[in-house]
Design a protein around this motif. Structure first.
Motif, mmCIF file in Angstrom:
data_model
loop_
_atom_site.group_PDB
_atom_site.id
_atom_site.type_symbol
_atom_site.label_atom_id
_atom_site.label_comp_id
_atom_site.label_asym_id
_atom_site.label_seq_id
_atom_site.Cartn_x
_atom_site.Cartn_y
_atom_site.Cartn_z
ATOM 1 N N GLY A 250 -15.097 21.827 -19.369
ATOM 2 C CA GLY A 250 -14.229 22.237 -20.462
ATOM 3 C C GLY A 250 -14.101 21.253 -21.610
ATOM 4 O O GLY A 250 -13.253 21.444 -22.493
ATOM 5 N N TRP A 251 -14.950 20.228 -21.634
ATOM 6 C CA TRP A 251 -14.901 19.253 -22.717
ATOM 7 C C TRP A 251 -15.709 19.720 -23.917
ATOM 8 O O TRP A 251 -16.730 20.386 -23.758
ATOM 9 N N ARG A 252 -15.261 19.336 -25.101
ATOM 10 C CA ARG A 252 -16.108 19.372 -26.288
ATOM 11 C C ARG A 252 -16.828 18.032 -26.363
ATOM 12 O O ARG A 252 -16.239 16.987 -26.056
ATOM 13 N N ILE A 253 -18.079 18.058 -26.823
ATOM 14 C CA ILE A 253 -18.899 16.854 -26.795
ATOM 15 C C ILE A 253 -19.426 16.530 -28.186
ATOM 16 O O ILE A 253 -19.947 17.405 -28.893
ATOM 17 N N VAL A 254 -19.318 15.270 -28.559
ATOM 18 C CA VAL A 254 -20.076 14.721 -29.669
ATOM 19 C C VAL A 254 -21.293 14.049 -29.030
ATOM 20 O O VAL A 254 -21.157 13.097 -28.265
ATOM 21 N N ALA A 255 -22.466 14.577 -29.311
ATOM 22 C CA ALA A 255 -23.700 14.090 -28.690
ATOM 23 C C ALA A 255 -24.501 13.296 -29.708
ATOM 24 O O ALA A 255 -24.815 13.809 -30.791
ATOM 25 N N THR A 256 -24.842 12.048 -29.372
ATOM 26 C CA THR A 256 -25.607 11.234 -30.307
ATOM 27 C C THR A 256 -27.004 10.957 -29.756
ATOM 28 O O THR A 256 -27.228 10.965 -28.549
ATOM 29 N N GLY A 257 -27.931 10.705 -30.679
ATOM 30 C CA GLY A 257 -29.297 10.376 -30.289
ATOM 31 C C GLY A 257 -30.175 10.279 -31.522
ATOM 32 O O GLY A 257 -29.759 10.623 -32.638
ATOM 33 N N ARG A 258 -31.419 9.822 -31.317
ATOM 34 C CA ARG A 258 -32.345 9.658 -32.438
ATOM 35 C C ARG A 258 -33.234 10.878 -32.654
ATOM 36 O O ARG A 258 -33.873 10.994 -33.696
ATOM 37 N N ARG A 259 -33.291 11.780 -31.667
ATOM 38 C CA ARG A 259 -34.234 12.895 -31.746
ATOM 39 C C ARG A 259 -33.494 14.197 -32.073
ATOM 40 O O ARG A 259 -32.838 14.790 -31.230
ATOM 41 N N ARG A 260 -33.626 14.601 -33.326
ATOM 42 C CA ARG A 260 -32.900 15.770 -33.816
ATOM 43 C C ARG A 260 -33.250 17.023 -33.045
ATOM 44 O O ARG A 260 -32.380 17.842 -32.749
ATOM 45 N N ASP A 261 -34.533 17.208 -32.699
ATOM 46 C CA ASP A 261 -34.926 18.431 -32.004
ATOM 47 C C ASP A 261 -34.243 18.548 -30.652
ATOM 48 O O ASP A 261 -33.812 19.635 -30.251
ATOM 49 N N ARG A 262 -34.111 17.433 -29.963
ATOM 50 C CA ARG A 262 -33.444 17.470 -28.659
ATOM 51 C C ARG A 262 -31.942 17.685 -28.800
ATOM 52 O O ARG A 262 -31.326 18.365 -27.974
ATOM 53 N N LEU A 263 -31.343 17.102 -29.814
ATOM 54 C CA LEU A 263 -29.921 17.348 -30.056
ATOM 55 C C LEU A 263 -29.674 18.817 -30.363
ATOM 56 O O LEU A 263 -28.730 19.425 -29.843
ATOM 57 N N ASP A 264 -30.519 19.402 -31.199
ATOM 58 C CA ASP A 264 -30.365 20.815 -31.538
ATOM 59 C C ASP A 264 -30.523 21.700 -30.304
ATOM 60 O O ASP A 264 -29.775 22.679 -30.130
#
Length: 262
Positions: A35-49
């Motif tokens: 039930g958490w909202r997540i701020v996800a960080t990383g260098r690879r935009r495709d994987r974040l998307d």
């Protein structure tokens, strides 16, 4: 007031660094399932998307694409957080890496700098930038260290040193933040199967297979479950550190170098 009432009302928001693979990806998925909202960080935009799409869209996961070694990029990314994701109460410092397995005298100095910039400088930078929010939320910091912070091994050199810093930094944060109600935990995994080893060995699949073959290592989901447990505890409970190994891993005898007798 009850212990569990200490946190402010509203959605549960966590930021997970290095969420594009391995532990970070698994942690993001596990927390969303809780039930958490997540701020996800990383260098690879495709994987974040792809992570945003897999976990329910932009109302559930907000992606921040930047290199954690870049202080300006980190600060700018955090400043762009929308109001719906601004009240972060949990920081999971997962972004990190190892480069190389050789003895210190054979190592690439640039590899050493990259590990320090990522595992130490990047971690402390994002922590400092988020401390005011975490204090306001009486929140929690989870730092991903390693058994390398406790147990040296040949080829561990700078990687082990960076993780020893993470563990000691966690203890220092505990000392400074206890009066603000902010909890701090160091999680110290042992042999774990993930993309981490491919990065460390420069994509050597044979080395990857040799390391994990027959060992039944920890999986990213095991670490994600540990993080879920830590963040689910009442606000008056602090887990200082958790050292985790697969059953197959234990301590070897001390290494002894012997000169060849002529």
């Amino acid at each position: 007031m009850s212990h569990t009432a200490a946190k402010s009302a509203g959605p549960k928001i966590a930021i997970v660094t290095g969420a594009t693979s391995g532990f970070g990806d698994a942690i993001a998925r596990r927390l969303v399932a809780e039930g958490w909202r997540i701020v996800a960080t990383g260098r690879r935009r495709d994987r974040l998307d792809a992570l945003v799409e897999a976990l329910g869209g932009p109302d559930v996961v907000h992606p921040l694409c930047f290199d954690i070694r870049d202080e300006e990029a980190t600060s700018t990314a955090l400043a762009t957080l929308p109001d719906a994701f601004a009240n972060i109460s949990v920081l999971v410092n997962n972004a990190g890496l190892a480069l190389g397995t050789g003895a210190a005298q054979d190592c690439d100095l640039e590899h050493w700098r990259t590990m320090i910039d990522t595992n130490v400088t990047g971690l402390v930078t994002i922590t400092r930038l988020l401390l005011d929010r975490l204090i306001a939320q009486r929140g929690l910091i989870v730092n991903l260290a390693s058994i390398a912070s406790n147990w040296p091994y040949p080829g561990g050199n700078v990687y082990g040193g960076t993780k020893a810093f993470v563990k000691q930094f966690s203890l220092g944060l505990r000392s400074d933040l206890s009066a603000q109600g902010v909890r701090v935990t160091s999680i110290e995994p042992g042999l774990s199967e993930s993309e981490f080893t491919l990065v460390r060995t420069g994509g050597d699949n044979a080395a990857y297979d040799a390391l994990y073959g027959g060992a039944d290592p920890l999986q990213p989901e095991d670490i994600a479950e540990t993080v879920r447990w830590v963040v689910s505890l009442p606000s008056h409970v602090n887990i200082n550190s958790v050292e985790i190994m697969p059953v197959s891993q234990s301590w070897a005898p001390f290494k002894i170098h012997r000169d060849t007798l002529s």
